[in-house]
Design an enzyme around this catalytic site. Structure first.
Site: not given
Ligand code: SAH
Length: 396
Positions: A300, A340
């Site tokens: 992530d 992201c």
């Protein structure tokens, strides 16, 4: 008289589809002189009214639309209506998922461009990112006080993008109590500590809530590597899911310290959790060289792309870490991988994972897809609002 921004001929198309931005190149002329952030009217080349917007003289995004209704003024009552509409969705989500914390206002997608408001328990954390949002600061705060008389408000407008708007960074209490050093919040049955004052973003990555929850279902008896762990939300989730071990990696010691506390706070076995301060890129290579193996890897990373010129480099970065992760997985292992970066489209990200699989000499099956949680909606007229995407991949 409201200042008018007149668009160049043919440049009204995106506004007619209600896309909320006016780029500097689309502007033919200004009629009148507007101050930074002031509310102006946007008109087509014939002078026909299109929208009411905030003026950003220093930004490539020259105006951001507040309203598509000519008889609507931008004032406290306007922001109260926007907050009420946004709260309806969050009320339902809060009940559905047992949340006390969520994104209350997600900028453009909630009709408030440049404004982020996150709720953590009784704290409302405000982030004003555009000239228009800053100009409306008093009205937005009044509207918040009216809608949430029992809440404390804290400002976290200490983000670099404000410089593009000609704004200084700002941070501090606005009204009510000061946030504690670490505020416990609830997320799908987990307790997690949030540092509103100095944590990343507004304190916590609310957008990954659903993916963290999903991790629980992949974790049973697994050896887990949690890359870019921040305060360990994925680690707590993996432990709740019954993993045998979880190693969390981040460059921030402060984040890792909170991660350890989060494991303890949930009554989980800290001996199964390790917290490693290191650079993920380096650590993955040394794990590979040492023959370390895992059954589940969470990847992530922070945003790699700020503008289009960085996209090619970012693609290489994503491919590199995902290839390394695949090489570290036992056959049949799981990779939960995310991007992201708003400029990275979902299909491009999927292609990068496919390329990484080729280079890792592994077969990869896509078995589940993720996106930002539902308190970060995407309004149809502004597809750029979808920035977070991810896949669960089975690596053969
Ligand atoms: N997974 C987290 C959010 C991750 S945000 C959650 O669920 O809350 C990205 C994190 O990556 C930040 O905590 C940042 O400190 C960390 N980071 C950035 N670059 C890094 C690097 N090269 N190596 C390790 N960690 C890094």
């Amino acid at each position: 008289m409201t200042v008018r921004l007149i668009l160049a001929k043919g440049r009204e198309k995106s506004l007619l589809r209600r896309h909320p931005w006016v780029f500097s190149g689309a502007v033919a002329r200004m009629e009148g002189k507007a101050r930074r952030g002031e509310t102006i009217d946007v008109c087509d080349s014939q002078g026909k009214w299109l929208a009411r917007a905030a003026f950003s003289p220093d930004s490539q995004i020259r105006a951001r639309v507040w309203s598509w209704q000519q008889d609507e003024s931008v004032d406290i009552a306007f922001f109260v209506r926007r907050l009420q509409a946004a709260q309806q969705l969050r009320d339902w989500l809060a009940v559905r998922d047992g949340l006390d914390s969520y994104r209350l206002i997600a900028g453009e997608s909630d009709g408030m461009p440049g404004v982020t408001i996150d709720r953590f328990g009784s704290f409302l954390v405000l982030q004003l990112l555009s000239a228009g949002a800053e100009y409306q600061r008093p009205a937005i705060i009044s509207a918040l006080q009216q809608c949430y008389p029992d809440c404390n408000i804290y400002d976290r407008s200490d983000v670099a993008v404000r410089k593009k708007e000609g704004l200084e960074l700002s941070q501090g209490p606005v009204c009510g109590a000061l946030p504690p050093d670490l505020l416990p919040i609830s997320e799908h049955g987990m307790k997690l500590l949030v540092d509103i004052r100095t944590g990343h973003k507004t304190g916590y990555y609310l957008d990954q809530r659903d993916s963290r929850f999903a991790t629980r279902r992949y974790a049973q008896d697994k050896r887990v590597l949690n890359c870019f762990s921040y305060t360990g939300g994925f680690a707590v989730s993996a432990l709740l899911g019954g993993c045998s071990e979880v190693i969390s990696v981040d460059t921030s010691q402060a984040a890792l310290d909170v991660a350890r506390q989060n494991v303890e706070l949930n009554g989980l076995d800290v001996s199964k959790a390790q917290f490693v301060r290191d650079d993920v890129f380096k650590l993955l290579r040394s794990y590979r060289d040492n023959g370390e193996r895992f059954d589940l890897i969470v990847m992530d990373p922070p945003k790699f792309v700020e503008n289009k010129n960085q996209l090619a480099g970012a693609c290489r970065g994503y491919k590199d870490i995902n290839m390394l992760a695949m090489q570290l997985l036992n056959p049949g292992g799981m990779l939960m991988t995310f991007s992201c970066s708003g400029l990275m489209a979902t299909d491009l990200f999927q292609k990068i994972i496919a390329d990484a699989a080729v280079d890792a000499h592994r077969d990869v099956q896509f078995i589940e897809q993720f996106r930002q949680a539902a308190d970060h909606p995407v309004i149809a007229s502004y597809p750029e609002g979808l920035y977070l995407k991810g896949f669960a991949c089975r690596v053969l």
